[in-house]
Design an enzyme around this catalytic site. Sequence first.
Site, mmCIF file in Angstrom:
data_model
loop_
_atom_site.group_PDB
_atom_site.id
_atom_site.type_symbol
_atom_site.label_atom_id
_atom_site.label_comp_id
_atom_site.label_asym_id
_atom_site.label_seq_id
_atom_site.Cartn_x
_atom_site.Cartn_y
_atom_site.Cartn_z
ATOM 1 N N GLU A 69 0.731 -0.613 0.033
ATOM 2 C CA GLU A 69 0.073 -0.560 0.071
ATOM 3 C C GLU A 69 1.154 1.258 0.370
ATOM 4 O O GLU A 69 1.956 1.191 0.796
ATOM 5 C CB GLU A 69 -0.840 0.051 1.561
ATOM 6 C CG GLU A 69 -1.653 1.495 1.651
ATOM 7 C CD GLU A 69 -2.463 1.551 0.331
ATOM 8 O OE1 GLU A 69 -3.143 1.287 -0.535
ATOM 9 O OE2 GLU A 69 -2.030 2.533 -0.570
ATOM 10 N N ASP A 118 -7.767 1.593 -8.112
ATOM 11 C CA ASP A 118 -8.434 3.320 -8.273
ATOM 12 C C ASP A 118 -8.521 3.352 -9.818
ATOM 13 O O ASP A 118 -7.673 2.396 -10.908
ATOM 14 C CB ASP A 118 -6.696 3.926 -8.216
ATOM 15 C CG ASP A 118 -6.941 4.475 -6.769
ATOM 16 O OD1 ASP A 118 -8.154 4.088 -6.291
ATOM 17 O OD2 ASP A 118 -5.705 4.510 -6.089
ATOM 18 N N ASP A 154 -15.414 -3.011 -8.829
ATOM 19 C CA ASP A 154 -16.612 -3.062 -8.988
ATOM 20 C C ASP A 154 -17.029 -2.220 -10.408
ATOM 21 O O ASP A 154 -18.188 -1.634 -11.029
ATOM 22 C CB ASP A 154 -17.439 -1.813 -8.520
ATOM 23 C CG ASP A 154 -17.818 -0.717 -8.082
ATOM 24 O OD1 ASP A 154 -16.026 -0.565 -8.290
ATOM 25 O OD2 ASP A 154 -18.195 0.540 -7.872
ATOM 26 N N THR A 191 -13.324 -8.080 0.536
ATOM 27 C CA THR A 191 -12.556 -6.320 0.196
ATOM 28 C C THR A 191 -13.251 -5.552 1.310
ATOM 29 O O THR A 191 -14.759 -5.337 1.354
ATOM 30 C CB THR A 191 -11.553 -5.651 -0.958
ATOM 31 O OG1 THR A 191 -12.129 -5.010 -1.157
ATOM 32 C CG2 THR A 191 -11.000 -7.066 -1.638
ATOM 33 N N GLU A 192 -12.702 -4.254 1.640
ATOM 34 C CA GLU A 192 -13.766 -3.257 2.239
ATOM 35 C C GLU A 192 -14.242 -2.697 1.702
ATOM 36 O O GLU A 192 -15.698 -2.207 1.459
ATOM 37 C CB GLU A 192 -12.370 -2.132 3.028
ATOM 38 C CG GLU A 192 -11.715 -1.702 2.786
ATOM 39 C CD GLU A 192 -10.250 -2.640 3.104
ATOM 40 O OE1 GLU A 192 -10.432 -3.723 3.040
ATOM 41 O OE2 GLU A 192 -9.004 -1.682 1.844
ATOM 42 N N GLU A 194 -15.281 -4.166 -2.003
ATOM 43 C CA GLU A 194 -16.055 -4.697 -2.430
ATOM 44 C C GLU A 194 -17.573 -4.958 -1.604
ATOM 45 O O GLU A 194 -18.659 -5.129 -1.655
ATOM 46 C CB GLU A 194 -15.317 -6.434 -1.908
ATOM 47 C CG GLU A 194 -16.490 -7.189 -2.777
ATOM 48 C CD GLU A 194 -15.601 -8.752 -2.638
ATOM 49 O OE1 GLU A 194 -14.885 -8.655 -2.599
ATOM 50 O OE2 GLU A 194 -15.814 -9.663 -3.809
HETATM 51 N N1 SAM Z 1 -7.911 -3.199 -2.373
HETATM 52 C C1 SAM Z 1 -8.680 -2.056 -1.207
HETATM 53 C C2 SAM Z 1 -9.944 -2.720 -1.376
HETATM 54 O O1 SAM Z 1 -10.511 -3.546 -2.597
HETATM 55 O O2 SAM Z 1 -10.916 -2.219 -0.411
HETATM 56 C C3 SAM Z 1 -8.530 -0.635 -1.534
HETATM 57 C C4 SAM Z 1 -8.816 -0.258 -2.953
HETATM 58 S S1 SAM Z 1 -8.576 1.583 -3.119
HETATM 59 C C5 SAM Z 1 -9.969 2.073 -4.361
HETATM 60 C C6 SAM Z 1 -7.070 1.506 -3.573
HETATM 61 C C7 SAM Z 1 -5.780 1.505 -2.960
HETATM 62 O O3 SAM Z 1 -4.719 0.805 -3.890
HETATM 63 C C8 SAM Z 1 -5.921 2.798 -2.538
HETATM 64 O O4 SAM Z 1 -5.661 2.111 -0.621
HETATM 65 C C9 SAM Z 1 -4.581 3.289 -3.271
HETATM 66 O O5 SAM Z 1 -3.718 4.058 -1.871
HETATM 67 C C10 SAM Z 1 -4.110 2.403 -3.658
HETATM 68 N N2 SAM Z 1 -2.823 2.256 -4.516
HETATM 69 C C11 SAM Z 1 -2.655 2.975 -5.556
HETATM 70 N N3 SAM Z 1 -1.870 3.190 -6.352
HETATM 71 C C12 SAM Z 1 -0.895 2.315 -5.624
HETATM 72 C C13 SAM Z 1 0.252 2.306 -5.550
HETATM 73 N N4 SAM Z 1 0.961 2.249 -7.297
HETATM 74 N N5 SAM Z 1 1.355 1.241 -5.351
HETATM 75 C C14 SAM Z 1 0.214 1.173 -3.919
HETATM 76 N N6 SAM Z 1 -0.721 1.184 -3.390
HETATM 77 C C15 SAM Z 1 -1.460 2.068 -4.395
#
Ligand code: SAM
Length: 213
Positions: A69, A118, A154, A191-192, A194
């Site tokens: 992360e 993302d 999603d 996941t959170e 999800e």
């Molecule tokens: N995987 C979790 C979930 O499904 O609930 C979190 C989803 S959240 C939308 C995306 C996560 O990916 C964020 O916490 C973001 O900081 C992390 N992230 C995005 N780009 C990243 C990167 N290049 N390296 C590490 N983490 C990254």
Amino acid sequence: MRLRNKPWAREKIDAHPQYIIPESSNVKGHWHDIFGNNNPIHIEVGTGKGQFVTGMAKQNPDINYIGIELYESVIVSALDLLMEAEVPNLKLLNVDGSDLLNYFEKGEVKQVYLNFSDPWPKTRHTKRRLTYKSFLNLYEELMPEGGEVHFKTDNQGLFEYSLKSFSEYGMMLKYVSLDLHNSEFEGNVMTEYEEKFSAKGQRIYRSEAKFQP
Ligand code: SAM
């Protein structure tokens, strides 16, 4: 994801090097020593608050997991979960997924998970998507022949883009679901994100893509 500033996060991370492996330590090629066994290593890139990796580590004690992360203020929540769960087969790494080759030797990782990455919907940000070809190339570099990327989201647009990206890269699609929660897939760990999106009635997409020799 909206980030809450947590000025104390760095200090907390530094106080728990046994859980969040320090970026400065010499980890590349040494992960089996860190876990103290030769079990396969699976990583999740963009692990967020860690619900998925913690659940997977509980469900599969013979697999080692590493949650990666980027943000300190997010990974501290994963740290809380990990400390509570007391799972020896899970570690965290607070680094950028685009730097993975600094932390893993070729073949050291058996499988990659991407969950609710993302979406970066603007075309000019395509290269930031974790399923863009340069990221696929990174994942391929980390894994032995036939490594797999398991992906959930999603976001229909990101899912369509990613299937195309996997296919253009020459990967084999082993599994595709357009509605995971109404499919026969067993053993899903939520996941959170999800949990949040499926509670709102949104469909969850899932794929497994395998690198080809
Ligand atoms: N995987 C979790 C979930 O499904 O609930 C979190 C989803 S959240 C939308 C995306 C996560 O990916 C964020 O916490 C973001 O900081 C992390 N992230 C995005 N780009 C990243 C990167 N290049 N390296 C590490 N983490 C990254």
